[in-house]
Design a protein around this motif. Structure first.
Motif, mmCIF file in Angstrom:
data_model
loop_
_atom_site.group_PDB
_atom_site.id
_atom_site.type_symbol
_atom_site.label_atom_id
_atom_site.label_comp_id
_atom_site.label_asym_id
_atom_site.label_seq_id
_atom_site.Cartn_x
_atom_site.Cartn_y
_atom_site.Cartn_z
ATOM 1 N N GLU A 1 0.855 -1.185 0.000
ATOM 2 C CA GLU A 1 0.000 0.000 0.000
ATOM 3 C C GLU A 1 0.893 1.236 0.000
ATOM 4 O O GLU A 1 1.716 1.414 0.892
ATOM 5 C CB GLU A 1 -0.900 0.005 1.236
ATOM 6 N N GLU A 2 0.732 2.072 -1.020
ATOM 7 C CA GLU A 2 1.574 3.265 -1.129
ATOM 8 C C GLU A 2 0.992 4.442 -0.359
ATOM 9 O O GLU A 2 -0.216 4.694 -0.402
ATOM 10 C CB GLU A 2 1.775 3.656 -2.592
ATOM 11 N N TRP A 3 1.863 5.150 0.327
ATOM 12 C CA TRP A 3 1.564 6.387 1.041
ATOM 13 C C TRP A 3 2.439 7.428 0.361
ATOM 14 O O TRP A 3 3.663 7.244 0.283
ATOM 15 C CB TRP A 3 1.932 6.216 2.513
ATOM 16 N N MET A 4 1.847 8.478 -0.182
ATOM 17 C CA MET A 4 2.661 9.397 -0.980
ATOM 18 C C MET A 4 2.161 10.827 -0.916
ATOM 19 O O MET A 4 1.028 11.095 -0.515
ATOM 20 C CB MET A 4 2.719 8.948 -2.434
ATOM 21 N N CYS A 5 3.049 11.732 -1.335
ATOM 22 C CA CYS A 5 2.706 13.133 -1.537
ATOM 23 C C CYS A 5 3.567 13.652 -2.684
ATOM 24 O O CYS A 5 4.498 12.977 -3.128
ATOM 25 C CB CYS A 5 2.921 13.950 -0.262
ATOM 26 N N ARG A 6 3.233 14.864 -3.171
ATOM 27 C CA ARG A 6 3.950 15.374 -4.350
ATOM 28 C C ARG A 6 3.993 16.899 -4.343
ATOM 29 O O ARG A 6 2.995 17.557 -4.098
ATOM 30 C CB ARG A 6 3.272 14.863 -5.622
ATOM 31 N N TRP A 7 5.177 17.431 -4.632
ATOM 32 C CA TRP A 7 5.365 18.864 -4.842
ATOM 33 C C TRP A 7 5.433 19.089 -6.346
ATOM 34 O O TRP A 7 6.167 18.399 -7.050
ATOM 35 C CB TRP A 7 6.680 19.328 -4.218
ATOM 36 N N ASP A 8 4.675 20.055 -6.847
ATOM 37 C CA ASP A 8 4.614 20.294 -8.295
ATOM 38 C C ASP A 8 4.836 21.762 -8.630
ATOM 39 O O ASP A 8 4.465 22.653 -7.859
ATOM 40 C CB ASP A 8 3.223 19.939 -8.842
ATOM 41 N N ARG A 9 5.389 21.959 -9.809
ATOM 42 C CA ARG A 9 5.372 23.269 -10.462
ATOM 43 C C ARG A 9 4.989 23.009 -11.913
ATOM 44 O O ARG A 9 5.745 22.414 -12.676
ATOM 45 C CB ARG A 9 6.728 23.959 -10.417
ATOM 46 N N HIS A 10 3.777 23.419 -12.259
ATOM 47 C CA HIS A 10 3.306 23.315 -13.644
ATOM 48 C C HIS A 10 1.982 24.057 -13.747
ATOM 49 O O HIS A 10 1.329 24.341 -12.747
ATOM 50 C CB HIS A 10 3.143 21.845 -14.084
ATOM 51 N N GLU A 11 1.598 24.373 -14.950
ATOM 52 C CA GLU A 11 0.310 25.032 -15.191
ATOM 53 C C GLU A 11 -0.814 24.107 -14.762
ATOM 54 O O GLU A 11 -0.754 22.899 -14.983
ATOM 55 C CB GLU A 11 0.160 25.364 -16.679
ATOM 56 N N SER A 12 -1.826 24.686 -14.128
ATOM 57 C CA SER A 12 -2.965 23.897 -13.684
ATOM 58 C C SER A 12 -4.197 24.786 -13.703
ATOM 59 O O SER A 12 -4.124 25.953 -13.316
ATOM 60 C CB SER A 12 -2.722 23.377 -12.256
ATOM 61 N N GLU A 13 -5.300 24.239 -14.136
ATOM 62 C CA GLU A 13 -6.551 24.998 -14.120
ATOM 63 C C GLU A 13 -7.110 25.110 -12.707
ATOM 64 O O GLU A 13 -7.840 26.044 -12.397
ATOM 65 C CB GLU A 13 -7.570 24.355 -15.058
ATOM 66 N N GLU A 14 -6.786 24.165 -11.837
ATOM 67 C CA GLU A 14 -7.342 24.145 -10.489
ATOM 68 C C GLU A 14 -6.444 24.764 -9.424
ATOM 69 O O GLU A 14 -6.925 25.182 -8.381
ATOM 70 C CB GLU A 14 -7.665 22.703 -10.061
ATOM 71 N N TYR A 15 -5.149 24.791 -9.660
ATOM 72 C CA TYR A 15 -4.196 25.232 -8.643
ATOM 73 C C TYR A 15 -3.244 26.269 -9.214
ATOM 74 O O TYR A 15 -3.115 26.408 -10.428
ATOM 75 C CB TYR A 15 -3.385 24.034 -8.115
ATOM 76 N N SER A 16 -2.540 26.958 -8.298
ATOM 77 C CA SER A 16 -1.498 27.879 -8.754
ATOM 78 C C SER A 16 -0.362 27.062 -9.371
ATOM 79 O O SER A 16 -0.319 25.832 -9.245
ATOM 80 C CB SER A 16 -0.989 28.724 -7.585
ATOM 81 N N MET A 17 0.552 27.729 -10.009
ATOM 82 C CA MET A 17 1.680 27.070 -10.658
ATOM 83 C C MET A 17 2.425 26.164 -9.662
ATOM 84 O O MET A 17 2.817 25.056 -9.985
ATOM 85 C CB MET A 17 2.621 28.125 -11.239
ATOM 86 N N HIS A 18 2.596 26.642 -8.436
ATOM 87 C CA HIS A 18 3.267 25.879 -7.383
ATOM 88 C C HIS A 18 2.192 25.287 -6.492
ATOM 89 O O HIS A 18 1.361 26.013 -5.959
ATOM 90 C CB HIS A 18 4.141 26.792 -6.522
ATOM 91 N N HIS A 19 2.237 23.973 -6.316
ATOM 92 C CA HIS A 19 1.242 23.346 -5.450
ATOM 93 C C HIS A 19 1.777 22.034 -4.892
ATOM 94 O O HIS A 19 2.825 21.541 -5.296
ATOM 95 C CB HIS A 19 -0.098 23.161 -6.163
ATOM 96 N N PHE A 20 1.030 21.509 -3.942
ATOM 97 C CA PHE A 20 1.400 20.304 -3.211
ATOM 98 C C PHE A 20 0.200 19.375 -3.192
ATOM 99 O O PHE A 20 -0.922 19.828 -2.943
ATOM 100 C CB PHE A 20 1.791 20.701 -1.780
ATOM 101 N N PRO B 1 -0.562 13.832 1.320
ATOM 102 C CA PRO B 1 -0.666 12.403 1.585
ATOM 103 C C PRO B 1 -2.037 12.077 2.162
ATOM 104 O O PRO B 1 -2.732 12.978 2.601
ATOM 105 C CB PRO B 1 0.432 12.168 2.636
ATOM 106 N N PRO B 2 -2.455 10.870 2.143
ATOM 107 C CA PRO B 2 -1.645 9.691 1.821
ATOM 108 C C PRO B 2 -1.699 9.264 0.361
ATOM 109 O O PRO B 2 -0.968 8.374 -0.048
ATOM 110 C CB PRO B 2 -2.283 8.598 2.700
ATOM 111 N N ASN B 3 -2.546 9.915 -0.458
ATOM 112 C CA ASN B 3 -2.721 9.438 -1.835
ATOM 113 C C ASN B 3 -2.163 10.352 -2.914
ATOM 114 O O ASN B 3 -1.976 9.922 -4.042
ATOM 115 C CB ASN B 3 -4.205 9.181 -2.118
ATOM 116 N N ALA B 4 -1.958 11.626 -2.612
ATOM 117 C CA ALA B 4 -1.431 12.596 -3.585
ATOM 118 C C ALA B 4 -2.236 12.636 -4.874
ATOM 119 O O ALA B 4 -1.691 12.788 -5.954
ATOM 120 C CB ALA B 4 0.041 12.335 -3.873
#
Length: 145
Positions: free
Chosen positions: A82-101, A104-107
């Motif tokens: 069973e995976e427990w995860m999170c993710r830091w992102d920088r990319h264009e998104s319609e729902e979030y700002s360019m920088h987002h996180f 966990p636990p599913n990311a």
């Protein structure tokens, strides 16, 4: 566009630089640079002794970086299938700002929250990701006990 997403060129030089910087860290077991199953990533395997062996079978960080400045940094713990995860992102998104996180636990996409990150990926790693991972290592022992 590829599969509804714009094509991004991996920033292999920056990923090699990050791998080189992290290569001597004692909390890291190995760093795989562009492994065959993830050819646009570096995969950082974390030392087993930082996790309760009965609770976590593996922990790693996958880093993807692109020449346009986008990135994804995914932290994963394998809890014996069973995976427990999170993710830091920088990319264009319609729902979030360019920088987002993605929490966990599913990311998942719906787990995203806007966050500010330092402008350069090595700084994101040293000032955001590494301190978070150290805190997580402590927290997981507390959860386990």
């Amino acid at each position: 566009m590829v599969d509804g997403k714009r094509k991004r060129t991996p920033n292999r030089a920056l990923l090699r630089e990050i791998a080189s910087i992290l290569g001597s860290e004692e909390w890291i077991e190995t760093i795989s640079i562009f492994p065959s199953n993830r050819p646009d990533s570096i995969v950082i395997s974390l030392r087993d002794e930082h996790y309760p062996e009965e609770y976590v079978s593996e922990a790693y960080i996958e880093v993807q970086s692109y020449v346009n400045g986008d990135f994804h940094i995914t932290y994963v713990e394998d809890h014996f299938g069973e995976e427990w995860m999170c993710r830091w992102d920088r990319h264009e998104s319609e729902e979030y700002s360019m920088h987002h996180f993605h929490s966990p636990p599913n990311a998942t996409h719906d787990d995203g929250v806007n966050r500010e990150h330092p402008p350069e990926l090595p700084s994101v790693f040293s000032r955001v990701v590494v301190p978070w991972v150290y805190d997580r290592m402590g927290d997981i022992w507390t959860e386990y006990e």
